[in-house]
Design a protein around this motif. Structure first.
Motif, PDB file in Angstrom:
ATOM      1  N   VAL A  29       0.844  -1.199   0.000  1.00 35.17           N
ATOM      2  CA  VAL A  29       0.000   0.000   0.000  1.00 35.17           C
ATOM      3  C   VAL A  29       0.883   1.253   0.000  1.00 35.17           C
ATOM      4  CG1 VAL A  29      -1.719   1.288   1.344  1.00 35.17           C
ATOM      5  CG2 VAL A  29      -1.843  -1.200   1.235  1.00 35.17           C
ATOM      6  N   GLU A  30       1.924   1.212   0.825  1.00 40.29           N
ATOM      7  CA  GLU A  30       2.816   2.371   0.940  1.00 40.29           C
ATOM      8  C   GLU A  30       3.522   2.645  -0.388  1.00 40.29           C
ATOM      9  OE1 GLU A  30       2.777   4.084   3.566  1.00 40.29           O
ATOM     10  OE2 GLU A  30       4.556   5.343   3.594  1.00 40.29           O
ATOM     11  N   LEU A  31       3.977   1.563  -1.035  1.00 45.33           N
ATOM     12  CA  LEU A  31       4.689   1.739  -2.299  1.00 45.33           C
ATOM     13  C   LEU A  31       3.785   2.331  -3.370  1.00 45.33           C
ATOM     14  CD1 LEU A  31       6.912  -1.470  -2.560  1.00 45.33           C
ATOM     15  CD2 LEU A  31       7.700   0.898  -2.385  1.00 45.33           C
ATOM     16  N   SER A  32       2.549   1.845  -3.415  1.00 48.57           N
ATOM     17  CA  SER A  32       1.646   2.407  -4.434  1.00 48.57           C
ATOM     18  C   SER A  32       1.330   3.861  -4.101  1.00 48.57           C
ATOM     19  CB  SER A  32       0.374   1.572  -4.571  1.00 48.57           C
ATOM     20  OG  SER A  32      -0.205   1.393  -3.313  1.00 48.57           O
ATOM     21  N   SER A  33       1.244   4.146  -2.801  1.00 49.64           N
ATOM     22  CA  SER A  33       0.990   5.528  -2.391  1.00 49.64           C
ATOM     23  C   SER A  33       2.175   6.414  -2.763  1.00 49.64           C
ATOM     24  CB  SER A  33       0.755   5.555  -0.881  1.00 49.64           C
ATOM     25  OG  SER A  33       0.905   6.837  -0.385  1.00 49.64           O
ATOM     26  N   ILE A  34       3.391   5.884  -2.554  1.00 47.90           N
ATOM     27  CA  ILE A  34       4.596   6.667  -2.883  1.00 47.90           C
ATOM     28  C   ILE A  34       4.677   6.889  -4.397  1.00 47.90           C
ATOM     29  CG2 ILE A  34       7.130   6.544  -2.980  1.00 47.90           C
ATOM     30  CD1 ILE A  34       7.011   5.195  -0.205  1.00 47.90           C
ATOM     31  N   ARG A  35       4.358   5.825  -5.133  1.00 42.23           N
ATOM     32  CA  ARG A  35       4.401   5.958  -6.600  1.00 42.23           C
ATOM     33  C   ARG A  35       3.422   7.028  -7.083  1.00 42.23           C
ATOM     34  NH1 ARG A  35       4.365   0.082  -6.838  1.00 42.23           N
ATOM     35  NH2 ARG A  35       6.519  -0.581  -6.773  1.00 42.23           N
ATOM     36  N   LEU A  36       2.235   7.001  -6.473  1.00 40.62           N
ATOM     37  CA  LEU A  36       1.218   7.981  -6.848  1.00 40.62           C
ATOM     38  C   LEU A  36       1.691   9.397  -6.514  1.00 40.62           C
ATOM     39  CD1 LEU A  36      -1.734   7.906  -7.958  1.00 40.62           C
ATOM     40  CD2 LEU A  36      -2.482   8.171  -5.604  1.00 40.62           C
ATOM     41  N   ILE A  81       7.304  -0.306   7.549  1.00 36.10           N
ATOM     42  CA  ILE A  81       6.573   0.306   6.431  1.00 36.10           C
ATOM     43  C   ILE A  81       7.084   1.739   6.211  1.00 36.10           C
ATOM     44  CG2 ILE A  81       4.292   1.083   5.665  1.00 36.10           C
ATOM     45  CD1 ILE A  81       3.182  -1.350   7.345  1.00 36.10           C
ATOM     46  N   LYS A  82       7.308   2.395   7.337  1.00 40.50           N
ATOM     47  CA  LYS A  82       7.804   3.775   7.251  1.00 40.50           C
ATOM     48  C   LYS A  82       9.200   3.829   6.641  1.00 40.50           C
ATOM     49  CE  LYS A  82       8.511   7.905  10.032  1.00 40.50           C
ATOM     50  NZ  LYS A  82       8.497   8.488  11.381  1.00 40.50           N
ATOM     51  N   LEU A  83       9.957   2.775   6.882  1.00 40.03           N
ATOM     52  CA  LEU A  83      11.332   2.710   6.375  1.00 40.03           C
ATOM     53  C   LEU A  83      11.363   2.887   4.846  1.00 40.03           C
ATOM     54  CD1 LEU A  83      13.926   2.348   7.951  1.00 40.03           C
ATOM     55  CD2 LEU A  83      13.895  -0.072   7.406  1.00 40.03           C
ATOM     56  N   ILE A 112      14.649   6.313  15.039  1.00 40.85           N
ATOM     57  CA  ILE A 112      13.317   6.369  14.396  1.00 40.85           C
ATOM     58  C   ILE A 112      12.326   5.516  15.196  1.00 40.85           C
ATOM     59  CG2 ILE A 112      11.983   5.774  12.330  1.00 40.85           C
ATOM     60  CD1 ILE A 112      14.514   6.325  10.682  1.00 40.85           C
ATOM     61  N   ALA A 113      12.747   4.294  15.499  1.00 36.79           N
ATOM     62  CA  ALA A 113      11.851   3.369  16.212  1.00 36.79           C
ATOM     63  C   ALA A 113      11.482   3.922  17.588  1.00 36.79           C
ATOM     64  CB  ALA A 113      12.517   2.013  16.351  1.00 36.79           C
TER      65      ALA A 113
END
Lengths: 263, 192
Positions: free
Chosen positions: A55-62, B55-57, B77-78
């Motif tokens: 989800v994060e990667l697609s959000s970053i790509r967007l 995920i934040k990484l 960070i953690a």
């Protein structure tokens, strides 16, 4: 005299730590048990992390895509703008520094204002010159601002719609926009004719291949919205701007509307 | 994971490589989880925050500066994430769970201990995980955190001191105190 003598308490502590304090160590068995315990206590979170990462990667790509589009738009906007620090700043600076010429300077500046005001007046005149019934209909149908939800006067409505169409036109023009950016110094000011001569010291950017410019070229400005330049091929150019704004650095920027060799 | 290996992995991660994240996860999940757990002291919260950390990484991968200690960077960070979460939830930290009480057990001990006991019993003279958990339970918050940062993260005392905002002397002293306590608790297992 002992040169290594420590007089400062903090320095002493620091030295003490580095040289004297013994660091306790775990036996290999203890360490082994510690790591084993740590491993057993740590849950396997990979699956949920993996899902979250997708989800994060697609959000970053967007976001990256949006950022690229925004940058492209800004680049195009910048490309559509020519820095004319050379033009407006010296005019204002020199004129306001000369006694008796302030009025003329004001005249130059007010020309813009009046241009805009005249335009609005013309819009008003043209608008009210039309049939009254038509005006009433226009108020009822069109004079409503969708964003603010407020009713607008007929003039505001008309100006707004004109701005919208201007924006659309600008979007199209931007595609072919190029940059001409120069810096220099004022060499002459003829306040009888509101004309300024300006010598180019630095060519920051010139993407107009047909327009050759070199250091030392003199630019003549008789109207802030229009300048005249003789380029290094001795061609006399007339460059007209369709907007003049101040950027974040306080420099004047103008967008080229038309550049031509006058007949 | 060496700094160089981490640099390569984080660089790939900044380009969206999930394999690189997996490598970092494998190497540091225990370390990060321990840091977070030491702060929030609740398993569920620690799991959430640790997951969020990895995920934040992905998002902050590009901000890692070459040549700096990657362990200290991740630990900071953690730790910050855990503190933020703690503030948000406005939950009272159960001080009793990690007080300097020789007899006290804490929530760090979970139902996995029996499984661990079976595995450990195979090895002669090995310290049981359960005993280690009990021993860790005798440490106070600071001692436990410093030991985790030192042993799991391999951080230098200077880095730990900087991260926790405490003098290096205090950090070293707390570490020594913690190790001594563990030794006392596990003295039966120690080889002379």
């Amino acid at each position: 005299m002992n040169e290594n003598k420590i007089t400062n308490l903090n320095e002493y502590k620091s030295e003490n730590l580095q040289n004297e304090v013994m660091i306790e160590e775990m036996s290999p068995e203890m360490l082994d048990a510690y790591y084993r315990m740590s491993e057993e206590n740590t849950p396997d979170l990979w699956e949920r992390i993996e899902k979250g990462v997708d989800v994060e990667l697609s959000s970053i790509r967007l976001e990256a895509q949006n950022e690229r589009l925004r940058k492209r738009k800004v680049r195009n906007m910048v490309a559509a703008v020519v820095i004319v620090t050379i033009i407006a700043v010296p005019v204002v600076a020199v004129v306001s520094g000369l006694g008796g010429s302030k009025e003329k300077s004001s005249d130059i500046k007010y020309d813009h204002v009046y241009d805009g005001a005249d335009m609005q007046e013309n819009v008003k005149d043209e608008y009210y010159a039309e049939d009254t019934e038509v005006v009433t209909e226009a108020v009822a149908e069109d004079c409503y601002d969708a964003e603010s939800g407020e009713n607008l006067t007929p003039t505001e409505s008309m100006i707004n719609s004109q701005e919208t169409s201007d924006q659309e036109e600008t979007e199209e023009e931007i595609k072919d926009a190029r940059v001409l950016s120069v810096e220099g110094e004022l060499v002459d000011f003829d306040y009888d004719n509101y004309t300024v001569s300006f010598r180019v010291d630095k060519i920051l950017s010139n993407e107009y291949e047909e327009f050759k410019l070199k250091k030392g070229t003199v630019i003549i400005i008789s109207n802030p919205m229009k300048i005249y330049i003789i380029d290094n091929a001795f061609v006399f150019w007339e460059i007209e701007f369709d907007s003049l704004t101040t950027n974040e650095e306080g420099k004047y920027e103008a967008r080229i509307k038309d550049m031509k060799v006058p007949e | 994971m060496t700094d160089k290996e981490f640099q390569t992995a984080i660089s790939l991660l900044s380009k969206g490589d999930k394999g690189a994240l997996r490598q970092i996860y494998e190497a540091y999940i225990r370390f990060i989880y321990a840091i977070v757990y030491d702060t929030v002291k609740r398993r569920e919260d620690a799991e959430d925050i640790t997951s969020e950390f990895f995920i934040k990484l992905v998002r902050v991968a590009g901000t890692y500066k070459k040549g700096t200690s990657h362990r200290a960077w991740m630990a900071a960070i953690a730790k910050n994430m855990a503190i933020d979460a703690l503030r948000k939830s406005n939950r009272e930290v159960l001080e009793s769970a990690f007080t300097d009480d020789d007899t006290g057990e804490n929530s760090y001990i979970d139902n996995k201990s029996s499984q661990a006991t079976n595995e450990a019993s195979v090895e002669d003279k090995a310290i049981l995980s359960e005993d280690m958990k009990n021993a860790m339970g005798t440490l106070n918050d600071n001692e436990r955190e410093i030991i985790d940062l030192k042993l799991l993260g391999g951080l230098k005392f200077k880095e730990i001191a900087h991260m926790l905002g405490q003098p290096m002397g205090t950090v070293t002293w707390l570490y020594n105190q913690g190790i001594k306590k563990l030794r006392r608790c596990l003295s039966d297992y120690e080889r002379e």
